[in-house]
Design an enzyme around this catalytic site. Structure first.
Site, PDB file in Angstrom:
ATOM      1  N   HIS A  65       0.739  -1.298  -0.033  1.00  0.00           N
ATOM      2  CA  HIS A  65      -0.083   0.005  -0.006  1.00  0.00           C
ATOM      3  C   HIS A  65       0.769   1.239  -0.085  1.00  0.00           C
ATOM      4  O   HIS A  65       1.767   1.251   0.736  1.00  0.00           O
ATOM      5  CB  HIS A  65      -0.875   0.037   1.189  1.00  0.00           C
ATOM      6  CG  HIS A  65      -1.765  -0.884   1.351  1.00  0.00           C
ATOM      7  ND1 HIS A  65      -3.074  -1.272   0.914  1.00  0.00           N
ATOM      8  CD2 HIS A  65      -1.670  -2.318   1.870  1.00  0.00           C
ATOM      9  CE1 HIS A  65      -3.762  -2.260   1.149  1.00  0.00           C
ATOM     10  NE2 HIS A  65      -2.786  -3.155   1.638  1.00  0.00           N
ATOM     11  N   ASP A 307       2.574  -6.942   1.609  1.00  0.00           N
ATOM     12  CA  ASP A 307       1.625  -6.151   1.946  1.00  0.00           C
ATOM     13  C   ASP A 307       1.902  -5.113   2.965  1.00  0.00           C
ATOM     14  O   ASP A 307       1.134  -4.907   3.936  1.00  0.00           O
ATOM     15  CB  ASP A 307       0.485  -7.226   2.770  1.00  0.00           C
ATOM     16  CG  ASP A 307      -0.957  -6.868   2.347  1.00  0.00           C
ATOM     17  OD1 ASP A 307      -1.173  -5.741   1.732  1.00  0.00           O
ATOM     18  OD2 ASP A 307      -1.929  -7.340   3.314  1.00  0.00           O
ATOM     19  N   GLY A 326      -2.946  -3.582   9.832  1.00  0.00           N
ATOM     20  CA  GLY A 326      -1.847  -3.613   8.698  1.00  0.00           C
ATOM     21  C   GLY A 326      -0.301  -3.026   9.493  1.00  0.00           C
ATOM     22  O   GLY A 326      -0.435  -2.681  10.688  1.00  0.00           O
TER      23      GLY A 326
END
Length: 420
Positions: A65, A307, A326
């Protein structure tokens, strides 16, 4: 000529399947020679004694991200690429859940232009499957494909199976990778860790494994119906590994990945209540972790993804159940995986490098980097013994949301060659 000679370096190359001590000559961005011993004129060539160091192809991250655009306080494209380069990643693949989302050609062109001059990592972008990654309406898929997305992924589950089926049918002739995650939100409800004995002990709402596996089973049925090749993201349960194994045995056109933290940790670690352990999907139970490790090693799961998900201190410094899901990982994954899997003797160095470099590239339908004469120097130099502390001054990422913050690690990338 701008040339470097790396003497007696350990060369790990999954493409050729070699793990050997050799001299490597690099000049003008290319590997010129890999031989037992190479002579060079020190006046013309920079010579480095690399005994004890590891030279491998650059790592490839399947999905991470970016804060930019929309959340630059978490991570900018510049800091993201710097973090990737510091961690050994020469190719980064960014999910489209930015603000605005990467769901049109104009937005993609802006991001591509913003990253075109970076010499350290090739940054590439997933195009959104649905407008605003909301799972309601298809994007202009052909337009995004023509604009140069690496493939298509929302990075979130698509619960509307009729929409998913139509989307996969439409995508098939485009020939681009498609990545999907599996989770039934009606079953996961407000769960913040994997349901089981640990969630009961810790007093945290549990997310049952069936929330993933039931959605995965349905997804696999859609794949079988359409015949479109799909990559399964973020596999986190042992049962999911079995479903994927069975699907591959039936000839379904699928690849799959889990994330690095799901290999290193499990639900028992959540007892620290560190908000950086609040992940999506949640860390599995110990049996899930064991199945994931074996699934990657056996090839049922093709690759390890990072990720990387940055959040600010203020966003993450809340109660565990209230924290956004996250953690960062681009600078931490290689040393921690090397220590846990290779130095322990459980995996060979080739096995680890293959699932961090060669196979992720193949999942993206790209040619993997290799270490051989004539190849582009997309390579990294790793020191498995170098110790360093995970703290602000030693990280390139803007965010610090990691459970290893303040800890000393062993192993770090010391040089990165990339001309992506």
């Amino acid at each position: 000529m701008n040339s470097e000679l790396l003497q007696q370096v350990r060369v790990i190359d999954p493409v050729s399947g070699t793990d050997q001590i050799a001299d490597v000559l690099i000049a003008d961005g290319y590997i010129k020679a890999v031989e037992t011993q190479i002579s060079a004129n020190p006046a013309e060539t920079s010579v480095r004694d690399c005994r004890g160091l590891v030279l491998g192809p650059g790592l490839v991250d399947l999905y991470s991200h970016s804060g930019e655009p929309g959340f630059e306080e978490r991570e900018t494209l510049v800091t993201l690429v710097s973090a990737g380069a510091a961690g050994g990643f020469t190719r980064l693949t960014i999910l489209p859940d930015t603000l605005p989302a990467i769901d049109n050609a104009a937005g993609l062109a802006y991001l591509q232009q913003s990253t075109i001059h970076n010499p350290k990592s090739k940054i590439q972008f997933w195009g959104a499957l649905t407008l605003g990654v909301q799972g309601q309406q298809m994007t202009e898929l052909a337009e995004l494909a023509a604009a140069g997305v690496v493939g298509f992924a929302d990075g979130k589950p698509i619960s509307n199976l009729a929409l998913l089926r139509r989307t996969l049918e439409y995508l098939q002739p485009l020939g681009k990778p498609v990545a999907l995650s599996a989770c039934d939100r009606h079953l996961s409800t407000n769960g913040v860790m994997r349901e089981g004995a640990a969630s009961i002990r810790f007093g945290l709402p549990g997310n049952p494994a069936i929330a993933e596996t039931s959605a995965l089973a349905a997804l696999l049925e859609v794949v079988e119906s359409t015949g479109t090749k799909v990559h399964i993201m973020r596999v986190s349960t042992g049962r999911s590994v079995k479903l994927i194994q069975d699907a591959k045995a039936r000839g379904l056109p699928i690849t799959a990945s889990t994330t690095w933290m799901h290999l290193l940790l499990n639900a028992e670690d959540v007892g620290s209540y560190d908000p950086s352990l609040r992940l999506e999907p949640p860390l599995g139970n110990p049996s899930d972790q064991a199945a994931l490790i074996e699934g990657v090693r056996s090839g049922v799961l093709d690759a390890i993804a990072i990720d990387h998900t940055p959040y600010t201190y203020e966003e993450k410094t809340v109660a565990f159940a209230e924290a956004p899901a996250g953690a960062i990982g681009l600078e931490l994954a290689l040393p921690l995986l090397w220590h846990a899997l290779v130095e322990s003797g459980d995996w060979s160095s080739l096995e680890l490098w293959r699932v961090l470099s060669t196979r992720p590239a193949q999942c993206l339908q790209q040619k993997p980097a290799a270490i051989a004469a004539g190849q582009l120097a997309e390579i990294i130099l790793f020191d498995p013994q170098l110790t360093w502390t995970v703290e602000r001054q030693n990280l390139k990422s803007l965010s610090l949301n990691t459970p290893w913050l303040g800890q000393q690690l062993q192993g770090r990338v010391v040089q990165n060659w990339s001309h992506g």
